[in-house]
Write a protein that holds these residues in place. Structure first.
Motif, PDB file in Angstrom:
ATOM      1  N   GLY A 109       0.790  -1.229   0.000  1.00  0.00           N
ATOM      2  CA  GLY A 109       0.000   0.000   0.000  1.00  0.00           C
ATOM      3  C   GLY A 109       0.820   1.275   0.000  1.00  0.00           C
ATOM      4  N   LYS A 110       2.135   1.168  -0.240  1.00  0.00           N
ATOM      5  CA  LYS A 110       3.009   2.332  -0.231  1.00  0.00           C
ATOM      6  C   LYS A 110       3.638   2.509  -1.610  1.00  0.00           C
ATOM      7  CE  LYS A 110       5.773   0.937   3.066  1.00  0.00           C
ATOM      8  NZ  LYS A 110       6.819   0.958   4.103  1.00  0.00           N
ATOM      9  N   PRO A 111       4.159   3.708  -1.871  1.00  0.00           N
ATOM     10  CA  PRO A 111       4.953   3.858  -3.091  1.00  0.00           C
ATOM     11  C   PRO A 111       6.206   2.999  -2.976  1.00  0.00           C
ATOM     12  CG  PRO A 111       5.216   5.784  -1.703  1.00  0.00           C
ATOM     13  CD  PRO A 111       4.139   4.944  -1.066  1.00  0.00           C
ATOM     14  N   GLY A 112       6.821   2.687  -4.101  1.00  0.00           N
ATOM     15  CA  GLY A 112       8.009   1.854  -4.072  1.00  0.00           C
ATOM     16  C   GLY A 112       8.902   2.115  -5.263  1.00  0.00           C
ATOM     17  N   LEU A 113      10.162   1.701  -5.122  1.00  0.00           N
ATOM     18  CA  LEU A 113      11.173   1.915  -6.150  1.00  0.00           C
ATOM     19  C   LEU A 113      11.868   0.599  -6.477  1.00  0.00           C
ATOM     20  CD1 LEU A 113      12.654   5.055  -4.408  1.00  0.00           C
ATOM     21  CD2 LEU A 113      11.547   5.117  -6.647  1.00  0.00           C
ATOM     22  N   PHE A 114      12.053   0.367  -7.754  1.00  0.00           N
ATOM     23  CA  PHE A 114      12.919  -0.711  -8.229  1.00  0.00           C
ATOM     24  C   PHE A 114      14.105  -0.069  -8.932  1.00  0.00           C
ATOM     25  CE2 PHE A 114       8.789  -2.817  -8.114  1.00  0.00           C
ATOM     26  CZ  PHE A 114       9.094  -4.093  -7.651  1.00  0.00           C
ATOM     27  N   PHE A 115      15.291  -0.644  -8.769  1.00  0.00           N
ATOM     28  CA  PHE A 115      16.396  -0.191  -9.603  1.00  0.00           C
ATOM     29  C   PHE A 115      17.102  -1.388 -10.215  1.00  0.00           C
ATOM     30  CE2 PHE A 115      18.953  -0.835  -5.735  1.00  0.00           C
ATOM     31  CZ  PHE A 115      20.132  -1.387  -6.246  1.00  0.00           C
ATOM     32  N   PRO A 146      16.308  -3.940  -5.352  1.00  0.00           N
ATOM     33  CA  PRO A 146      17.195  -4.169  -6.493  1.00  0.00           C
ATOM     34  C   PRO A 146      16.691  -5.354  -7.316  1.00  0.00           C
ATOM     35  CG  PRO A 146      18.380  -4.214  -4.373  1.00  0.00           C
ATOM     36  CD  PRO A 146      16.921  -4.339  -4.074  1.00  0.00           C
ATOM     37  N   ALA A 147      16.807  -5.242  -8.642  1.00  0.00           N
ATOM     38  CA  ALA A 147      16.380  -6.323  -9.525  1.00  0.00           C
ATOM     39  C   ALA A 147      17.327  -6.379 -10.720  1.00  0.00           C
ATOM     40  CB  ALA A 147      14.944  -6.114 -10.003  1.00  0.00           C
TER      41      ALA A 147
END
Length: 287
Positions: free
Chosen positions: A109-115, A224-225
Motif C-alpha cells: 500500500g506504499k509507493p516503491g522503487l525498483f532499480f 534491487p532487480a
C-alpha cells in the motif's frame, strides 16, 4: 539527413527482427553483435573500462567478455519486438527468484522503487512488473535522434504505465507518481554529469542521486532487480530484499551513503557476470 537515414535503418532492422520467431531473432541479433558490434569504434570504451577495472586480466580475457557482451546486446535488440511474448506469452522463458520481495512491494500500500542496470535483457523488467500487478513507471533517457525515439518507447509501453523522460519534467512526473502511492523503475548505472561522485569499482563515478532522494522523501522501499540470461531467449529475474538506507537527517551524507550501497550492488552483479553488463558507457572520468 543523417538522423533520417539512421531512422530508416532502425525501422528496417526492427521489422526484420519482428518477422522472425523469437529464438531466431535472438540468435541472429547475437551474431550481428559478435560480428559487427565488436568492430565498432564505441567498443574502445569497453576495452578501456575493462582494462581499468580488471587490470590483472589478460587481453584475451577482456576480449572474450567484449564478444559475449556484444552477443547479449545483439540478442537484446533482436528480442525487443518480442517482449510481449517473453513476458506474457506461453512457455517458461522467464523464471523468478525472490518473487516474495516483488509481491511485498506490490501489496504494502506504499509507493516503491525498483532499480536495475543495463544488465542481461534489461527491457523485460517493466513489462513483467505490469503483468504481475505493478504498473512500473520507467524513467528513461530519450534517444538523441528524435526519429528513433519510438523504438525506445514501443517495447516499454504497457497499459497504465508512464514512460518518464530524464530531466526536470521527468522528475516532477516521478514525484507525482510516488505521491499517489505508485511505483518507479530506474536504471542507475549510467554516468550523470551533474550527479554526485560515488565510488564504483573503487573509482569515483558521477552518479544520479534521484533514487536515494526519492526513497528518503517518501520513506519507501527500494528493491534491487537484475536479469540473467540463462541461454538464448531464456532469463531469470532476481529480486533482492529491499535495501536499508540509514536516515540520519543529514541529507547529503545520507544520499551519498545510500548511492554507495546501490553502486556496490551493481558492482556485485557485474563481477559475477561481467559479460552481462554494457561496458560501452563512459562511466568513469578519463584517466
Amino acid at each position: 539527413m543523417l538522423f533520417r537515414l539512421e531512422a530508416i535503418a532502425v525501422w528496417v532492422l526492427y521489422r526484420f527482427f519482428e518477422a522472425l520467431p523469437i529464438d531466431a531473432a535472438s540468435a541472429v541479433g547475437g551474431m550481428i553483435g559478435r560480428v559487427i558490434g565488436t568492430r565498432l569504434p564505441v567498443t574502445q570504451h569497453a576495452r578501456r573500462n575493462l582494462a581499468r577495472i580488471f587490470p590483472d586480466w589478460s587481453e584475451a580475457e577482456r576480449q572474450a567478455v567484449i564478444v559475449r557482451m556484444w552477443d547479449n546486446i545483439g540478442r537484446t535488440a533482436g528480442e525487443y519486438p518480442h517482449i510481449p511474448e517473453l513476458t506474457f506469452g506461453p512457455g517458461q522463458r522467464v523464471e523468478i527468484e525472490g518473487m516474495e520481495h516483488f509481491e511485498a512491494l506490490r501489496d504494502d500500500g506504499k509507493p516503491g522503487l525498483f532499480f536495475s542496470g543495463h544488465f542481461g535483457n534489461w527491457e523485460i523488467l517493466g513489462p513483467f512488473a505490469a503483468r504481475h500487478g505493478i504498473p512500473l513507471h520507467l524513467i528513461y533517457r530519450a534517444a538523441t535522434n528524435p526519429y528513433v525515439n519510438w523504438v525506445y518507447t514501443r517495447g516499454r509501453a504497457n497499459d497504465g504505465v508512464a514512460l518518464i523522460p530524464k530531466g526536470a519534467i521527468g522528475a516532477r512526473m516521478a514525484l507525482e507518481k510516488l505521491r499517489r502511492g505508485e511505483h518507479i523503475g530506474m536504471l542507475v548505472d549510467q554516468k550523470m554529469n551533474d550527479g554526485i561522485a560515488v565510488p564504483f569499482f573503487g573509482l569515483e563515478a558521477m552518479t544520479a542521486p534521484a533514487l536515494a532522494a526519492f526513497a528518503f522523501k517518501f520513506k519507501c522501499p527500494v528493491v534491487p532487480a537484475h536479469i540473467i540470461r540463462l541461454g538464448g531467449a531464456h532469463f531469470r529475474i532476481i529480486f533482492d530484499p529491499p535495501m536499508a538506507f540509514e536516515d540520519t537527517g543529514h541529507r547529503h551524507e545520507d544520499v551519498l551513503r545510500a548511492m554507495t550501497q546501490v553502486n556496490e550492488t551493481l558492482e556485485r552483479w557485474i563481477r559475477e557476470r561481467p559479460d552481462h553488463w554494457l561496458w560501452l558507457h563512459k562511466r568513469w572520468p578519463e584517466a
